[in-house]
Write a protein that holds these residues in place. Structure first.
Motif, PDB file in Angstrom:
ATOM      1  N   GLN A   3      -7.370  11.380 -26.085  1.00  0.00           N
ATOM      2  CA  GLN A   3      -7.768  10.734 -24.836  1.00  0.00           C
ATOM      3  C   GLN A   3      -8.670  11.619 -23.990  1.00  0.00           C
ATOM      4  O   GLN A   3      -9.591  11.129 -23.349  1.00  0.00           O
ATOM      5  CB  GLN A   3      -6.535  10.320 -24.040  1.00  0.00           C
ATOM      6  CG  GLN A   3      -5.816   9.139 -24.625  1.00  0.00           C
ATOM      7  CD  GLN A   3      -4.605   8.732 -23.809  1.00  0.00           C
ATOM      8  OE1 GLN A   3      -3.952   9.563 -23.193  1.00  0.00           O
ATOM      9  NE2 GLN A   3      -4.280   7.451 -23.826  1.00  0.00           N
ATOM     10  N   GLU A  41      -0.854   4.541 -22.486  1.00  0.00           N
ATOM     11  CA  GLU A  41       0.045   4.616 -23.635  1.00  0.00           C
ATOM     12  C   GLU A  41       0.568   3.225 -23.952  1.00  0.00           C
ATOM     13  O   GLU A  41       0.752   2.394 -23.064  1.00  0.00           O
ATOM     14  CB  GLU A  41       1.218   5.560 -23.365  1.00  0.00           C
ATOM     15  CG  GLU A  41       0.820   7.009 -23.382  1.00  0.00           C
ATOM     16  CD  GLU A  41       2.017   7.947 -23.415  1.00  0.00           C
ATOM     17  OE1 GLU A  41       3.176   7.470 -23.480  1.00  0.00           O
ATOM     18  OE2 GLU A  41       1.784   9.155 -23.384  1.00  0.00           O
ATOM     19  N   LYS A  45       2.476   5.726 -27.692  1.00  0.00           N
ATOM     20  CA  LYS A  45       1.327   6.338 -28.369  1.00  0.00           C
ATOM     21  C   LYS A  45       0.092   6.280 -27.473  1.00  0.00           C
ATOM     22  O   LYS A  45      -0.081   5.322 -26.706  1.00  0.00           O
ATOM     23  CB  LYS A  45       1.017   5.605 -29.675  1.00  0.00           C
ATOM     24  CG  LYS A  45       2.123   5.693 -30.692  1.00  0.00           C
ATOM     25  CD  LYS A  45       1.722   4.972 -31.962  1.00  0.00           C
ATOM     26  CE  LYS A  45       2.823   5.070 -32.999  1.00  0.00           C
ATOM     27  NZ  LYS A  45       2.439   4.413 -34.246  1.00  0.00           N
ATOM     28  N   PRO A  46      -0.788   7.290 -27.574  1.00  0.00           N
ATOM     29  CA  PRO A  46      -2.012   7.269 -26.781  1.00  0.00           C
ATOM     30  C   PRO A  46      -2.981   6.206 -27.297  1.00  0.00           C
ATOM     31  O   PRO A  46      -3.205   6.085 -28.505  1.00  0.00           O
ATOM     32  CB  PRO A  46      -2.586   8.675 -26.966  1.00  0.00           C
ATOM     33  CG  PRO A  46      -2.030   9.146 -28.265  1.00  0.00           C
ATOM     34  CD  PRO A  46      -0.703   8.489 -28.419  1.00  0.00           C
TER      35      PRO A  46
END
Length: 117
Positions: A3, A41, A45-46
């Motif tokens: 990210q 998220e 999870k990103p």
């Protein structure tokens, strides 16, 4: 891709500004007042979310397992991309560029001139 790298890439775009959307725990990236990218998220999870045409959104979902409709935004135009999935970085950059361009096209001419874009 992570990210942070993605946000850095987006922030290098002319006129890009970042803000935090508290209720979604998301970083939004806008040009003018128009959002073109978001990091957040999903399922722990990103992910990133990007705008596209409805046709491109559907095509991408069919091509990549790690691209799904965005649960927070208009599902016809916004996709969420899992960064730990099967999407090449080059494709993510291309999609970010396309999303930024879509946002720029909606800006008034005076603002585009002011931002020199």
């Amino acid at each position: 891709m992570d990210q942070s790298t993605f946000l850095s890439y987006c922030m290098d775009k002319p006129g890009a500004e970042q803000s935090l959307r508290q209720e979604w725990q998301a970083n939004q990236v806008k040009v003018g007042e128009v959002m073109f990218a978001m990091t957040h998220e999903m399922d722990g999870k990103p992910v990133i979310s990007l705008k596209s045409s409805p046709e491109m959104a559907a095509s991408l979902r069919a091509e990549y397992r790690s691209i799904v409709p965005c649960g927070l935004l208009n599902k016809n135009h916004w996709n969420t991309l899992f960064l730990d999935g099967d999407i090449p970085d080059s494709q993510i950059y291309y999609l970010a560029d396309a999303s930024w361009q879509l946002a720029v096209e909606t800006l008034p001419d005076t603002l585009r001139q002011e931002l020199n874009i």
